[in-house]
Write a protein that holds these residues in place. Structure first.
Motif, short mmCIF file in Angstrom:
data_model
loop_
_atom_site.label_atom_id
_atom_site.label_comp_id
_atom_site.label_asym_id
_atom_site.label_seq_id
_atom_site.Cartn_x
_atom_site.Cartn_y
_atom_site.Cartn_z
N LYS A 33 0.94 -1.08 0.03
CA LYS A 33 -0.08 0.10 0.01
C LYS A 33 0.95 1.23 -0.04
N LEU A 34 1.75 1.23 0.74
CA LEU A 34 2.78 2.55 0.92
C LEU A 34 3.34 2.73 -0.72
N VAL A 35 4.02 1.87 -1.40
CA VAL A 35 4.49 1.97 -2.68
C VAL A 35 3.17 2.47 -3.59
N THR A 36 2.13 1.59 -3.51
CA THR A 36 0.95 1.97 -4.60
C THR A 36 0.62 3.24 -4.30
N ASP A 37 0.39 3.92 -3.04
CA ASP A 37 0.02 5.04 -2.76
C ASP A 37 0.80 6.19 -3.22
N VAL A 38 2.14 5.99 -3.51
CA VAL A 38 3.14 6.99 -4.07
C VAL A 38 2.79 6.81 -5.49
N ILE A 39 2.86 5.81 -6.05
CA ILE A 39 2.63 5.62 -7.46
C ILE A 39 1.59 6.19 -8.04
N SER A 40 0.19 5.98 -7.31
CA SER A 40 -0.86 6.45 -7.54
C SER A 40 -1.36 7.74 -7.25
N GLY A 41 -0.11 8.44 -6.81
CA GLY A 41 -0.21 10.03 -6.20
C GLY A 41 -1.30 10.32 -5.12
N ASN A 42 -1.32 9.35 -4.42
CA ASN A 42 -2.12 9.49 -3.04
C ASN A 42 -1.49 9.94 -1.89
N ASP A 43 -0.19 9.62 -2.07
CA ASP A 43 0.96 10.17 -1.13
C ASP A 43 2.03 10.89 -1.82
N ASP A 44 2.62 11.90 -1.09
CA ASP A 44 3.63 12.71 -1.73
C ASP A 44 5.04 12.38 -1.31
N LYS A 45 5.11 10.97 -0.78
CA LYS A 45 6.35 10.89 -0.39
C LYS A 45 7.31 10.29 -1.60
N LEU A 46 8.29 9.95 -1.67
CA LEU A 46 9.14 9.79 -2.75
C LEU A 46 9.63 8.16 -2.45
N ILE A 47 9.65 7.16 -3.38
CA ILE A 47 10.02 5.93 -3.26
C ILE A 47 11.53 5.93 -3.71
N ILE A 48 12.52 5.24 -2.82
CA ILE A 48 13.64 4.96 -3.07
C ILE A 48 14.10 3.62 -3.27
N ILE A 49 14.27 2.96 -4.45
CA ILE A 49 14.52 1.61 -4.55
C ILE A 49 16.13 1.37 -4.69
N VAL A 50 16.53 0.87 -3.47
CA VAL A 50 18.12 1.01 -3.34
C VAL A 50 18.79 -0.17 -2.71
N GLY A 51 20.05 -0.63 -3.34
CA GLY A 51 20.50 -1.77 -3.06
C GLY A 51 21.66 -2.23 -4.12
N PRO A 52 22.05 -3.44 -3.89
CA PRO A 52 23.12 -3.77 -4.59
C PRO A 52 22.44 -4.06 -6.12
N CYS A 53 23.56 -4.08 -7.06
CA CYS A 53 23.45 -4.31 -8.41
C CYS A 53 22.58 -5.73 -8.40
N SER A 54 23.51 -6.68 -7.87
CA SER A 54 22.84 -8.07 -7.79
C SER A 54 23.01 -8.63 -6.33
N ALA A 55 22.02 -9.41 -5.96
CA ALA A 55 22.29 -10.01 -4.70
C ALA A 55 22.80 -11.33 -4.98
N HIS A 56 23.99 -11.33 -4.63
CA HIS A 56 24.77 -12.54 -5.12
C HIS A 56 25.06 -13.45 -3.76
N LYS A 57 24.75 -12.98 -2.47
CA LYS A 57 25.15 -13.78 -1.32
C LYS A 57 24.35 -13.29 -0.33
N ALA A 58 23.69 -14.21 0.65
CA ALA A 58 22.42 -13.71 1.56
C ALA A 58 23.09 -13.17 2.39
N GLU A 59 24.18 -13.55 3.20
CA GLU A 59 24.60 -12.67 4.43
C GLU A 59 24.89 -11.38 4.44
N PRO A 60 25.56 -10.69 3.40
CA PRO A 60 25.80 -9.50 3.15
C PRO A 60 24.38 -8.64 2.89
#
Length: 340
Positions: A33-60
């Motif tokens: 719902k949080l992500v949907t509300d931003v994309i639909s314009g119901n919330d004026d927060k910004l989404i930050i999709i952030v993390g490694p280029c590829s998740a190659h190992k679980a622990e880190p």
């Protein structure tokens, strides 16, 4: 000639063996719902999709996501942080590390069945540890139902946005799907892909004729393009974004939204440039009300240690594209939050 190796069970069988725990389903629903509300314009927060280029190992990756969960508590009034747990890696030449889905131990040996269980375990542990559900790229449309119950955001990559099956499958996904402009940089192709994803479709998938209602949360990701000589062409600048806004206004598409991918061809994979790119985009957001209305956030490639490595020797360092380190990432996210 195809040599049969391992029988892969249907998604329903996998989900029965390793379901999302009942205790986490409400967390996942709230995150959707949080992500949907931003994309639909119901919330004026910004989404930050952030993390490694590829998740190659679980622990880190879990270490990183736990840090992100703690940071989320500081910025949740302004931002929706979505971890990148990218478990499929597109390869331009078709060889090399293909992601945890195919190579769960980050080596050249491939065992897709083990990979499916590995990425489900990783995503479930990530939600447990951080309260954050993740984003992943839909590289292979036929595989999406092995993981879509765990994800709050799905991306269609630049190499896939012109592919018919990607567009069709995106039309049946229940969470926001970001569709990147193709490698050519064509904005028209991207908008056409979004139109197809937002439309109801009938097609064949995994042995079934299926029907979808269309995903009205499909939207644009600008990642830059590449010309015929291999030169990167950025498209995060004010003029580029306004072109997409104009295209949206003529198209009749619902929930018009733009995410800026700060790496890839926008930065020429010079990972430190992601900081400057985000700062420029945030400044443009202050300048123009339409820019502010349509801009919904950023994709940022980041890991614990900055840069990348050819072999998996340094903990928390990318084995694919270079990434921002954690210290720079934390400062950047706090800075973006201050400017929202």
């Amino acid at each position: 000639m195809f040599a049969k190796q391992i029988k892969i069970p249907e998604p329903e069988e996998i989900l029965d063996k390793m379901p999302l725990p009942e205790s986490l389903k409400s967390v996942k629903s709230e995150r959707d719902k949080l992500v949907t509300d931003v994309i639909s314009g119901n919330d004026d927060k910004l989404i930050i999709i952030v993390g490694p280029c590829s998740a190659h190992k679980a622990e880190p990756v879990l270490d990183y996501v736990e840090r992100l969960g703690r940071l989320n508590e500081k910025v949740k009034d302004k931002l929706v942080l979505v971890p990148r747990i990218y478990t499929n890696k597109p390869r331009t030449k078709g060889v090399g590390y293909k992601g945890m889905f195919s190579q769960p131990d980050s080596t050249k040996s491939e065992n897709i069945l083990n990979g499916i269980f590995a990425i489900r375990e990783l995503n479930i542990k990530a939600i447990e540890a951080s309260g954050l559900s993740a984003a992943d790229e839909m590289l292979y449309p036929a595989n999406i139902h092995y993981v879509d119950d765990l994800l709050s955001y799905i991306a269609v990559g630049a190499r896939s946005s012109e592919n018919q099956l990607h567009r069709l499958v995106a039309s049946g996904i229940d969470v926001p799907v970001g569709i990147k402009n193709p490698m050519s940089g064509s904005l028209l192709v991207m908008l056409n892909s979004i139109y197809a994803a937002q439309s109801g479709q009938v097609f064949k998938l995994n042995g079934w004729q299926v029907k979808t209602d269309g995903n009205k949360l499909a939207h644009a990701i600008l990642r830059g393009g590449v010309d015929g000589y291999g030169n990167d062409i950025p498209n995060f600048h004010y003029e580029n974004v306004m072109q997409v806004i104009e295209g949206y206004s003529k198209s009749g598409l619902e929930n018009p939204a733009i995410i800026i991918d700060a790496n890839h061809s926008n930065s020429s994979k010079k990972y430190k440039q992601q900081i400057r790119i985000c700062e420029e985009v945030m400044q443009n957001r202050l300048y123009d009300k339409d820019f502010k209305k349509y801009l919904k956030g950023f994709m940022i490639e980041s890991f614990i240690e900055e840069g990348n490595q050819s072999e998996d020797k340094i903990y928390g360092k990318s084995i694919t594209d270079p990434c921002l380190g954690w210290c720079d990432t934390e400062r950047l996210i706090l800075d973006i939050a201050d400017k929202v």
